[in-house]
Design a protein around this motif. Sequence first.
Motif, short mmCIF file in Angstrom:
data_model
loop_
_atom_site.label_atom_id
_atom_site.label_comp_id
_atom_site.label_asym_id
_atom_site.label_seq_id
_atom_site.Cartn_x
_atom_site.Cartn_y
_atom_site.Cartn_z
N VAL A 99 0.85 -1.19 0.00
CA VAL A 99 0.00 0.00 0.00
C VAL A 99 0.89 1.24 0.00
N ILE A 100 0.65 2.10 -0.99
CA ILE A 100 1.38 3.37 -1.12
C ILE A 100 0.39 4.51 -0.95
N LYS A 101 0.74 5.49 -0.15
CA LYS A 101 -0.13 6.65 0.04
C LYS A 101 -0.16 7.47 -1.25
N GLU A 102 -1.34 7.92 -1.62
CA GLU A 102 -1.48 8.71 -2.85
C GLU A 102 -0.86 10.10 -2.69
N GLY A 103 -0.36 10.62 -3.82
CA GLY A 103 0.13 12.00 -3.88
C GLY A 103 1.33 12.32 -3.01
N PRO A 164 0.53 8.71 -7.89
CA PRO A 164 -0.70 9.33 -8.40
C PRO A 164 -1.71 9.52 -7.27
N SER A 165 -2.71 10.36 -7.52
CA SER A 165 -3.74 10.57 -6.50
C SER A 165 -5.11 10.68 -7.17
N GLY A 166 -6.14 10.61 -6.37
CA GLY A 166 -7.50 10.70 -6.86
C GLY A 166 -8.21 9.37 -6.78
N MET A 167 -9.54 9.43 -6.83
CA MET A 167 -10.36 8.23 -6.68
C MET A 167 -10.06 7.20 -7.76
N LEU A 168 -9.85 7.65 -9.00
CA LEU A 168 -9.56 6.73 -10.10
C LEU A 168 -8.23 6.02 -9.86
#
Length: 201
Positions: A99-103, A164-168
């Motif tokens: 698991v990588i944190k987004e952004g 990357p970040s965001g729901m997608l």
Amino acid sequence: MSAPHEEDDFAPTNTPGYKPTAAKSVDEYANLDAEDESLARWKASLGIVPGASGADTSKPKVTVVTLELASPTLPPGKKLSLDIQDPAQLANVKKNPIVIKEGVEYNVRITFKVNHSIISGVRYMQVVKRSGVRVDKMEQMLGSYGPHPQGEAYTKNFDPEESPSGMLARSGTYNVRSRVVDDDGEVYADWDWSFKLAKEW
């Protein structure tokens, strides 16, 4: 065996006009400019000494020990490290992705040993796919190394990247194939792993 289109993903970036030098044994390097004392001391510090080719050549030239994801945003005490020599851990990380944190900014770090010979033009490559479609490719030079005099491992930190970040971005699993290869196309390590993006580590 890899499918041809997968091998295309790992086609290295070529620098126009660059030609790899012919491979030499440890003894050949040790005997080059043997009369230069300061050069001889420097080569000895790298484990390049006459007779060093007596190393155990039944081992591969390079053994990749670990792959680690490092980030200043990781909680204290949390470490994301993958033992490349452990088949059970490699199988598990495909089923239970890292698991990588987004952004956030993070970088890939690998630890490896050079068992014998001199390796040159070695690079780390990784291709990231999601639902079978390539979304990222990273290619970083490790450089050239000789066997460490005490058999210790080398560690290489690669340039930072941003997740990357965001729901997608958070939906689905990212499948990664990593490879360590030299200018001659000799593959020293090739393994698969997976990760997911989340709001927190």
